[in-house]
Design an enzyme around this catalytic site. Structure first.
Site, PDB file in Angstrom:
ATOM      1  N   CYS A   2      -1.478   3.214   4.890  1.00 51.27           N
ATOM      2  CA  CYS A   2      -2.369   2.398   4.068  1.00 51.27           C
ATOM      3  C   CYS A   2      -1.569   1.203   3.555  1.00 51.27           C
ATOM      4  O   CYS A   2      -0.333   1.168   3.659  1.00 51.27           O
ATOM      5  CB  CYS A   2      -2.907   3.191   2.884  1.00 51.27           C
ATOM      6  SG  CYS A   2      -4.014   4.542   3.334  1.00 51.27           S
ATOM      7  N   GLY A   3      -2.254   0.239   2.998  1.00 51.87           N
ATOM      8  CA  GLY A   3      -1.594  -0.902   2.379  1.00 51.87           C
ATOM      9  C   GLY A   3      -1.821  -0.877   0.890  1.00 51.87           C
ATOM     10  O   GLY A   3      -2.954  -0.726   0.419  1.00 51.87           O
TER      11      GLY A   3
END
Length: 249
Positions: A2-3
């Site tokens: 994920c970011g």
């Protein structure tokens, strides 16, 4: 994968959080979300890419000089907006959290939370981390100094290190208190730090999965959050940091 990104500044952060999501879009395209706070929390999440979720009016409404943002690539949980991040709770403070990683013993922690009468709203392993962090903080009385609160944070994060197995890079904000960042003691997921001088002579801070957003926003990379490290930035911009428990990758 994920970011995640968090920005602590002396000016509004919503536009810079949005720009950071555009730079980190390759890290997740399932959902996007931004949480900012002043005297309260302001949240917007939605399905799809950041450019699909946010409109100019949303950025204007996300007020505050401290905020976090997330791009989701699901590795656990469902595919509903209940799993979208940032996640929030109002116990024992207004707390927002973004997480990159995967908790291997999620079911075990979920059972322990039920024993404490803490019930989850989603299937997200990130929510169990947020609820346990909040529960551990609630065990201590409110304190008067930033240093004392940092010690409380360290105690809470140490308990998470003892309990949670897996990968977690975490950025949280606590309304009226500051920003808390920590990384699992194996350093499995990346988390990097940048700084930028502001007009008051102090520093703005950015934390992100990658340093790609730093340069267009005027931040300079100063390295990584170390494995097992916890960082606290209070509302005056003081940074406290400590490596609690580092282990071999």
């Amino acid at each position: 994968m994920c970011g995640i990104v968090g920005i602590f500044s002396e000016k509004s952060v919503s536009a810079e959080l949005y720009e950071s999501l555009l730079h980190l879009q390759h890290r997740g395209q399932d959902t996007a979300g931004i949480l900012t706070c002043d005297e309260r929390m302001h949240l917007k999440v939605g399905r799809g890419r950041a450019s699909e979720v946010f409109e100019p009016g949303d950025i204007e409404e996300l007020q505050g000089t401290m905020g976090i943002a997330h791009l989701r690539y699901p590795t656990t949980g469902g595919y509903t907006l209940a799993e979208a991040q940032p996640l929030t709770t109002t116990f024992p403070y207004g707390i927002g959290l973004v997480h990159n990683g995967n908790i291997a013993n999620y079911q075990e922690i979920k059972t322990l939370l039920k024993e404490k009468r803490r019930y989850l709203k989603s299937l997200s392993d990130s929510e169990v981390l947020m609820d346990y962090f909040a529960t551990f903080l609630a065990e201590h009385p409110a304190t008067q100094t930033a240093q004392e609160f940092f010690e409380q944070i360290c105690s809470a994060v140490n308990k998470i290190f003892d309990l949670a197995t897996g990968a977690y890079s975490i950025i949280t904000l606590i309304v009226g208190i500051g920003m808390v960042v920590f990384r699992d003691h194996h350093g499995i997921r990346p988390l990097t730090i940048g700084t930028r001088p502001n007009d008051s002579g102090k520093m703005d801070y950015i934390f992100a999965s990658e340093d790609i957003p730093f340069y267009s926003l005027g931040f300079e990379s100063i390295g990584d959050v170390a494995p097992g490290e916890v960082i606290f930035i209070d509302l005056q911009g003081q940074m406290f940091r400590k490596v609690l428990n580092s282990k071999e990758y």
